[in-house]
Design a protein around this motif. Structure first.
Motif, short mmCIF file in Angstrom:
data_model
loop_
_atom_site.label_atom_id
_atom_site.label_comp_id
_atom_site.label_asym_id
_atom_site.label_seq_id
_atom_site.Cartn_x
_atom_site.Cartn_y
_atom_site.Cartn_z
N GLU A 50 5.00 0.15 -0.96
CA GLU A 50 4.67 1.48 -0.47
C GLU A 50 5.35 1.78 0.87
N ARG A 51 5.55 0.77 1.69
CA ARG A 51 6.14 0.97 3.02
C ARG A 51 7.66 1.03 2.96
N THR A 52 8.29 0.08 2.25
CA THR A 52 9.76 0.00 2.25
C THR A 52 10.41 0.79 1.13
#
Length: 360
Positions: A50-52
């Motif tokens: 979800e972040r990268t």
């Protein structure tokens, strides 16, 4: 023959019988693939960080239980495997309960239980017969595919059925889940009596084959129409109207009258076994070559016959179940049929059967 999803031993007391578990139901849902609009390109789901935004390999994924927002307790897959109940080898019945005491809301999925060999037929048949006569179900804990189930084993139609069940804390309290539930409503004795009479007049036999998944039928027809290049007309159909409380008694009476007329027509359709009326059995007298009726009378007779035929058609429709009416409506491709009540289906079929006036 279907392959069993589980094999093991069913035991009650000191009696054991090797059994096999089979799936009892199947889904006939129409399955679709996801495509990008305007193309035939498949769209697939991927595991993405979800972040990268990068894709993550399956082996690098662990379980996380959220304690507070953004804070997790990490659990490795092998840690769950160690405490997993694994696969039961035995369905050990711990006790028997009256089926009438078990609310249907507790039942989840149904399986068939069969003996694993002909040599076990007598022990199996004994349990089938005993459960049927006692009208009881055997309760047992059972593990399959890494999950533990509460199950009920019952006799039905000469074989054993196993129902997986919900635990008590999985069943929601309707008072906390459903809005606007009535606490105490003043109902007159006449209203209750008329409603009970209506229920009795509309009582039918349970015939599973009379009921169909109308939405699934419409989806398949939509696919057939699009494949054939036919024009698709989509409409929500008429909106159902709620019964006005003021007119409740009137609605009940009219519903009861309609139901009674349908029952009367059904009785009239059945042969009574009586001989035909004497008038119908008489042989008409000869008139020495003269016409017995005028042209005017013959015309009137034909007109009366048409009216009778029309009335007979409406009477025949009133004797059909909603499922039978829906099948006829499907054959005639009547629009909005899936949203219609039984009376609306009958009216639509009657209109479809009426001859259209030629445009002047």
């Amino acid at each position: 023959m279907a392959r069993p999803v589980w094999t093991g031993v069913l035991s009650f007391g000191l009696v054991t019988v090797p059994v096999a578990l089979y799936t009892a139901t199947r889904s006939h849902d129409v399955r679709f693939h996801q495509l990008q609009r305007g193309t035939s390109d498949r769209v697939r789901n991927k595991r993405v960080n979800e972040r990268t935004g990068r894709e993550v390999d399956f082996g690098d994924i662990v379980k996380g239980y959220e304690v507070t927002e953004g804070e997790y307790v990490i659990v490795e897959p092998d840690e769950l495997e160690q405490i997993s109940p694994g696969r039961s080898k035995t369905i050990d019945i711990g006790g028997f309960v009256d089926l009438a005491e078990v609310d249907p809301i507790f039942f989840d999925k149904t399986y068939y239980l069969g003996p694993r060999g002909k040599e076990y037929a007598k022990v199996y048949a004994l349990l089938v017969e005993a459960l049927e006569h006692a009208n009881k179900a055997g309760l047992a804990m059972f593990s399959m595919r890494g999950k533990e189930y509460l199950t009920a084993v019952r006799s039905e139609g000469g074989l054993l059925e196993l129902h997986t069940m919900h635990f008590a804390d999985e069943v929601r309290d309707p008072r906390t889940e459903v809005d606007n539930l009535p606490e105490k409503v003043d109902l007159s004795e006449q209203e209750v009596k008329t409603a009970e009479q209506l229920i009795g007049a509309l009582a039918i036999d349970w015939e599973p084959e009379d009921w169909h998944d109308t939405y699934e039928e419409q989806v398949r027809k939509l696919i057939e129409d699009k494949l054939a290049g036919r024009e698709i007309a989509v409409s929500a159909g008429p909106e159902p109207e709620a019964t006005n409380v003021i007119d409740l008694m009137d609605a009940l009476r009219r519903s009861l009258d309609t139901a009674r007329e349908g029952k009367a027509a059904e009785r009239a359709k059945k042969p009574s076994g009586r001989s035909a009326p004497a008038a119908a059995a008489r042989t008409p007298k000869t008139t020495g070559g003269k016409k017995s009726t005028s042209a005017k009378t013959a015309t009137a007779t034909r007109a009366t016959g048409k009216k009778r035929a029309s009335a007979t058609g409406a009477q025949q429709l009133s004797q059909l179940t909603k499922a039978e009416l829906y099948k006829r409506a499907t054959d005639l491709d009547i629009p909005h049929r899936s949203t219609m009540t039984r009376d609306q289906l009958q009216e639509a079929l009657e209109q479809a059967g009426r001859p259209r006036r030629a445009a002047s």
